[in-house]
Design a protein around this motif. Structure first.
Motif, PDB file in Angstrom:
ATOM      1  N   GLU A 151     -16.528  -2.206  13.209  1.00 41.32           N
ATOM      2  CA  GLU A 151     -17.089  -2.216  12.060  1.00 41.32           C
ATOM      3  C   GLU A 151     -18.163  -0.332  12.308  1.00 41.32           C
ATOM      4  N   CYS A 161      -6.828  -3.843   8.566  1.00 42.31           N
ATOM      5  CA  CYS A 161      -8.284  -3.816   8.028  1.00 42.31           C
ATOM      6  C   CYS A 161      -8.511  -2.981   7.411  1.00 42.31           C
ATOM      7  N   LYS A 162      -9.685  -2.147   6.361  1.00 41.20           N
ATOM      8  CA  LYS A 162      -9.354  -0.896   4.904  1.00 41.20           C
ATOM      9  C   LYS A 162     -10.545  -0.537   5.587  1.00 41.20           C
ATOM     10  N   THR A 215     -13.275  -2.236   7.492  1.00 38.58           N
ATOM     11  CA  THR A 215     -13.697  -3.904   7.437  1.00 38.58           C
ATOM     12  C   THR A 215     -12.421  -4.169   7.685  1.00 38.58           C
ATOM     13  N   SER A 246      -4.762  -7.572  13.695  1.00 38.04           N
ATOM     14  CA  SER A 246      -6.245  -7.124  12.581  1.00 38.04           C
ATOM     15  C   SER A 246      -5.514  -6.102  11.407  1.00 38.04           C
ATOM     16  N   HIS A 295       0.675  -1.099   0.160  1.00 35.50           N
ATOM     17  CA  HIS A 295      -0.087  -0.255  -0.007  1.00 35.50           C
ATOM     18  C   HIS A 295       0.993   1.392  -0.126  1.00 35.50           C
ATOM     19  N   ILE A 310      -5.335   1.325   4.660  1.00 38.37           N
ATOM     20  CA  ILE A 310      -5.081   0.754   5.701  1.00 38.37           C
ATOM     21  C   ILE A 310      -5.176   0.144   7.009  1.00 38.37           C
ATOM     22  N   GLN A 316     -14.061  -5.876  16.718  1.00 38.35           N
ATOM     23  CA  GLN A 316     -15.209  -6.591  15.627  1.00 38.35           C
ATOM     24  C   GLN A 316     -15.867  -5.373  15.359  1.00 38.35           C
ATOM     25  N   GLU A 366      -9.676  -7.131   6.752  1.00 37.89           N
ATOM     26  CA  GLU A 366     -10.070  -7.909   6.151  1.00 37.89           C
ATOM     27  C   GLU A 366      -9.159  -9.295   5.785  1.00 37.89           C
ATOM     28  N   ARG A 367      -8.201  -9.124   6.993  1.00 39.14           N
ATOM     29  CA  ARG A 367      -7.615 -10.289   7.746  1.00 39.14           C
ATOM     30  C   ARG A 367      -7.733  -9.926   9.026  1.00 39.14           C
ATOM     31  N   GLN A 368      -7.125 -11.442   9.789  1.00 41.65           N
ATOM     32  CA  GLN A 368      -6.653 -11.353  10.893  1.00 41.65           C
ATOM     33  C   GLN A 368      -5.890 -12.750  11.174  1.00 41.65           C
TER      34      GLN A 368
END
Length: 246
Positions: free
Chosen positions: A214, A243-244, A219, A241, A37, A135, A210, A221-223
């Motif tokens: 949210e 996140c996006k 969002t 975490s 990124h 990110i 989470q 994306e991966r954990q």
């Protein structure tokens, strides 16, 4: 909630680096993420710049924010001629016109935000300062994968200080279940002297995490369970975490 400023662990920056530095696998994780990124990266709660400077030395454009001035002062010394901007600010209230492709915090720093309000303010800072689609990444200890029972003082390990002296590290823990806060007391013994420091860390469960993310507009994306990117499991001691920004 606590009767100290939660900064006692950060009074001795040089020895802090010797005790906690050298986590190359972690630095490589964030370096890889930054390269995926590209842009300007921000580390919140950057401390002495252990991760910040690792990325900067490898060509990442990066800035660091921290609230503890002595840690930042040492980070600036270590930076030498690297083009890194270290900013003294509270991650809950930090404001900048700059927008970042990636924001991260590490060293389980997320757990230093002890209330719902503090966590919300931190996540708001990250969200507001990310570019669209940017990110946000961080790790924390998973309460389901850690022993949160009270423990009396026991030996935790050793490290070699700036003068070459072996320092014995021991400590105790007491958990406040109502507020999900672990209180650690650390004793460092040089033989001829001792220091004692206190730190409080909040243990947020993964489901609540989470919901927090949210609600803020992220969002997940991966954990991961570790820096080798093994997928997270409910009993994993750590959760990383990625996140996006929506």
């Amino acid at each position: 909630m606590i009767d100290h400023n939660n900064q006692e662990e950060y009074r001795d920056p040089r020895n802090y680096d010797l005790e906690f530095g050298g986590e190359t696998d972690k630095y490589e994780f964030f370096l890889e993420l930054a390269r995926k990124h590209p842009g300007h990266v921000l580390e919140l709660a950057c401390g002495t710049g252990l991760a910040t400077l690792y990325l900067a030395e490898r060509g990442v454009r990066i800035s660091g924010v921290d609230i503890v001035e002595p840690m930042l002062a040492y980070a600036r010394v270590k930076a030498k001629d690297l083009p890194v901007d270290f900013i003294e600010a509270d991650a809950r209230t930090f404001e900048s016109d700059q927008r970042f492709s990636m924001i991260f915090l590490t060293g389980n720093a997320f757990q230093a935000f002890l209330s719902n309000e503090d966590q919300h303010a931190l996540l708001q800072t990250a969200y507001n300062h990310l570019e669209p689609g940017g990110i946000f990444a961080f790790e924390m200890r998973n309460p389901e994968g850690n022993d949160l029972s009270d423990e009396k003082e026991e030996h935790w390990g050793t490290f070699i200080d700036v003068d070459g002296v072996t320092v014995n590290v021991s400590g105790s823990q007491m958990y406040d279940d109502e507020n999900q806060i672990m209180h650690w007391t650390t004793i460092r013994d040089w033989g001829h002297r001792q220091t004692t420091s206190r730190i409080a860390c909040r243990f947020t469960d993964v489901q609540t995490l989470q919901q927090l993310l949210e609600k803020q507009g992220f969002t997940i994306e991966r954990q991961y369970a570790n820096w080798d990117q093994i997928p997270f499991q409910p009993s994993s001691p750590m959760v990383i975490s990625v996140c996006k920004k929506g």
